[in-house]
Scaffold this active site. Structure first.
Site, PDB file in Angstrom:
ATOM      1  N   ILE A 251      41.822  36.298  37.898  1.00 59.56           N
ATOM      2  CA  ILE A 251      41.125  36.264  39.185  1.00 59.56           C
ATOM      3  C   ILE A 251      42.117  36.052  40.321  1.00 59.56           C
ATOM      4  CG2 ILE A 251      40.572  33.791  38.849  1.00 59.56           C
ATOM      5  CD1 ILE A 251      37.907  34.328  40.395  1.00 59.56           C
ATOM      6  N   CYS A 252      41.836  36.692  41.469  1.00 57.22           N
ATOM      7  CA  CYS A 252      42.597  36.457  42.704  1.00 57.22           C
ATOM      8  C   CYS A 252      44.055  36.927  42.550  1.00 57.22           C
ATOM      9  CB  CYS A 252      42.482  34.984  43.082  1.00 57.22           C
ATOM     10  SG  CYS A 252      42.875  34.595  44.782  1.00 57.22           S
ATOM     11  N   HIS A 253      45.023  36.007  42.523  1.00 55.83           N
ATOM     12  CA  HIS A 253      46.426  36.382  42.320  1.00 55.83           C
ATOM     13  C   HIS A 253      46.777  36.516  40.830  1.00 55.83           C
ATOM     14  CE1 HIS A 253      46.624  35.130  46.519  1.00 55.83           C
ATOM     15  NE2 HIS A 253      47.854  35.594  46.608  1.00 55.83           N
TER      16      HIS A 253
ATOM     17  N   SER B 278      38.649  39.626  39.032  1.00 55.56           N
ATOM     18  CA  SER B 278      37.842  39.295  40.200  1.00 55.56           C
ATOM     19  C   SER B 278      38.755  38.993  41.375  1.00 55.56           C
ATOM     20  CB  SER B 278      36.921  38.115  39.890  1.00 55.56           C
ATOM     21  OG  SER B 278      35.859  38.513  39.041  1.00 55.56           O
TER      22      SER B 278
END
Lengths: 168, 168
Positions: free
Chosen positions: B102-104, B151
């Site tokens: 998720i994200c980074h 995500s």
């Protein structure tokens, strides 16, 4: 004397803005802070520095500036998705004017597709992103390639400023 | 029940660790936090969460786990330069076991060269890095492509956890 644009958004790496900004000003150059909006208070991620943007990127022209400085931290992430930011650095580069980017700063050059065939450095964990964007990566305190000056971390600030002041 | 590895370093995005970790545990799975060192206290960038790593990446084998979760923040930047981390995710992927990032988090997949031909999402400002690493990028709350679940931000955590729990 030169007119130097500093591209800034929230969560910049405090000293990577402070040190070049102070040194460029002290050397007698004009400095302007350009953000996504004008008159916005922008805070460093370390909570040690804050600046107010002089102008919005949408209201400036690359032809008004002699050089651009891009401090690191999360600021470049907050700027790299803005089309006007990418247009600005592209036009600065087309005019062969100096672009100085430290730490995460080169993320903006990656998004502007300005790294193909260029030799740079950046915050070392970004190396793979820089190479994937077409750059040759060197792990040095300051890498100068034509009009590009790049550095890695706050520890490199003296070398970064030294190389910048040579060309503006 | 599955054995799920959480890859973690300092400055993780607090809730991107907390929410999946708690939900996976609540669903009855075994969870282990793997860091660069064992027994290290790792702190979230928001100061809201801290965890102690159960094991060092150098002492674990991908064959011991059924799935891996990679929270975001600056944690992936702190992990993506470690050869053992890249080997671990490469072996997890070769075994077609779920990788949820998720994200980074997908920065680690980029450095492991595991994004070519894969459809993913990530923190949106990283889109250019993901595309340069060979991914097709979708701006959705959860993108599932084979064994990958990705995500964008903390707001996507419910979708991220929902898709993860479907496959472990």
């Amino acid at each position: 004397m030169s007119k130097v644009a500093f591209l800034l958004a929230n969560d910049f790496e405090d000293s990577e803005m402070q040190v070049p900004y102070d040194e460029v000003k002290k050397a007698g150059h004009d400095v302007e802070i350009i953000g996504l909006k004008a008159g916005e208070t922008l805070k460093g991620k370390g909570g040690k520095a804050s600046y107010t943007s002089d102008k919005a990127i949408s209201e400036v022209s690359a032809s008004d500036y002699d050089a651009v400085v891009i401090p690191g931290g999360s600021s470049p992430e907050n700027l790299r998705t803005d089309a006007n930011i990418l247009k600005f650095v592209t036009e600065i580069n087309s005019a062969k004017k100096p672009i100085a980017a430290i730490c995460h700063g080169p993320q903006i050059l990656a998004s502007a597709d300005l790294l193909k065939g260029r030799t740079i450095t950046s915050y070392p964990p970004l190396k793979d992103d820089m190479v994937n964007a077409g750059a040759e990566f060197k792990d040095h305190e300051a890498v100068v390639d034509g009009n590009y000056i790049t550095s890695r971390t706050p520890a490199d600030e003296p070398a970064f400023v030294r190389e910048l002041l040579k060309v503006i």
